[in-house]
Design a protein around this motif. Sequence first.
Motif, short mmCIF file in Angstrom:
data_model
loop_
_atom_site.label_atom_id
_atom_site.label_comp_id
_atom_site.label_asym_id
_atom_site.label_seq_id
_atom_site.Cartn_x
_atom_site.Cartn_y
_atom_site.Cartn_z
N LYS A 1 0.86 -1.17 0.00
CA LYS A 1 0.00 0.00 0.00
C LYS A 1 0.90 1.23 0.00
CE LYS A 1 -0.57 -0.23 5.04
NZ LYS A 1 -1.56 -0.31 6.13
N PRO A 2 0.37 2.41 -0.36
CA PRO A 2 1.22 3.59 -0.48
C PRO A 2 1.78 4.02 0.88
CG PRO A 2 -0.88 3.90 -1.60
CD PRO A 2 -1.02 2.67 -0.78
N SER B 1 -9.61 -6.31 -1.22
CA SER B 1 -8.20 -6.60 -1.05
C SER B 1 -7.28 -5.47 -1.50
CB SER B 1 -7.83 -7.88 -1.80
OG SER B 1 -8.58 -8.96 -1.28
N TYR B 2 -7.38 -5.08 -2.73
CA TYR B 2 -6.50 -4.04 -3.26
C TYR B 2 -7.29 -2.78 -3.58
CZ TYR B 2 -2.44 -7.09 -4.01
OH TYR B 2 -1.35 -7.92 -3.85
N ASP B 3 -6.73 -1.64 -3.22
CA ASP B 3 -7.26 -0.36 -3.67
C ASP B 3 -6.44 0.00 -4.90
OD1 ASP B 3 -7.87 2.30 -4.14
OD2 ASP B 3 -8.17 2.75 -2.02
N TYR B 4 -6.96 -0.37 -6.07
CA TYR B 4 -6.18 -0.22 -7.29
C TYR B 4 -5.85 1.23 -7.61
CZ TYR B 4 -7.11 -5.15 -8.18
OH TYR B 4 -7.15 -6.52 -8.07
N PHE C 1 -5.24 -6.24 1.94
CA PHE C 1 -3.98 -6.94 2.02
C PHE C 1 -2.94 -6.07 2.73
CE2 PHE C 1 -4.94 -9.42 -2.10
CZ PHE C 1 -5.53 -10.44 -1.37
N THR C 2 -2.02 -6.71 3.42
CA THR C 2 -0.95 -5.99 4.09
C THR C 2 0.26 -6.90 4.20
OG1 THR C 2 -0.27 -4.82 6.10
CG2 THR C 2 -1.76 -6.69 6.38
#
Length: 372
Positions: free
Chosen positions: A127-128, A203-206, A351-352
């Motif tokens: 993640k950012p 799950s993902y922040d695209y 996700f992490t």
Amino acid sequence: MDPFMGSGTTIVEAALKGHAVIGIDVNPLAKLITDAKVTPIDPVLLSHRVDCMFERAERMKGTAKAPFEPRASERIDFWFPPSQREKLEALLAAIQAERNGDVRRLLMCGFSNILKCCSLWYPGSTKPVRSDKRRRNPEDPFKAMSRQLRIMAERNEELFEYWGPTSAMRRPPIKTLCRDIRLMRLPASSVDCVITSPPYVTSYDYAELHQLSLLWLGYAANHQDIRPSFMGAVHGLHPSQHPTRELGSNLAASIVDDLRESPAEPHLVRAVTKYYQDMWLFVRKARRVLKPGGVLVLVIGNTVLRGVLVRNAEALAEMGEKQGLRLTQVIRRRIPLKSIPQRRDPVSGRFTSHQGGTANAYPEEYVIVMNA
């Protein structure tokens, strides 16, 4: 057809086998990458144009300025030290000056690929996360671009040998669209097979993960503006706005009910609800486009959210059966080699890589085969 084509793997493999293919994705980066992957370029021409691009970029260092909107410029300054931004702006200007459209697209893909390693994005983060104390300094953009283009040139040469003008193989019809499958009017009974791996729930922040490319390539002045276009997105919804569209699966409805009774945050319940509603729309579209006897293949994983087992594979299979599809095969396989992190943030559900996350977010996946 692959309605979630992502980086185009299914499109490439199907085309290499001689099938006419259609790839669809709401993310403009997906179209850019896939189009580059399936377009062979004469290696001699590509080598010459790459050299010209670097020569232009050297001349443009210190003078090239990308016309970013203020919001995008502020975000780019957050991620890139001034010296990195200066070199990247020179590279981008040199790429945009390339007259050959196929070459320009390949160069854009290479540029997109180097942005994270040339930024203050923390290495290995899913993640950012910005870190001024990186374990390594940001890479020099010119060196990173040179390395990336060498790799891409090798792959292009392989493709050119397969589909080039002297090859006996001919490139089949390939169509890619940057569209939202949920909103498309697809011709009925027009596709033999739909093969895809839909987005994984929460799950993902695209938009966040791809923000550097989206900003630099001009696809968004603010990456958050395109969040609502992604599957299951609830960003921007007021907490009182509970989606009311049909979920399409009794199992999906029970999973949402279980989450409401669990310690799950309201945003997580809304995200899962929206996800299943979006997937129901997709399954209906896929059923419509399939010819009689056609095949739908879905690759999807189950997970656990706040102690609730989220049985995505079974929910999607139920949606297919409600649309008149017949479940013919289910393959379960472990996914130890995927780049998906094996942990999930217990609060956000995303996700992490952090050790405090719940282990085994997606330890296995299912390949669901359904016939029309």
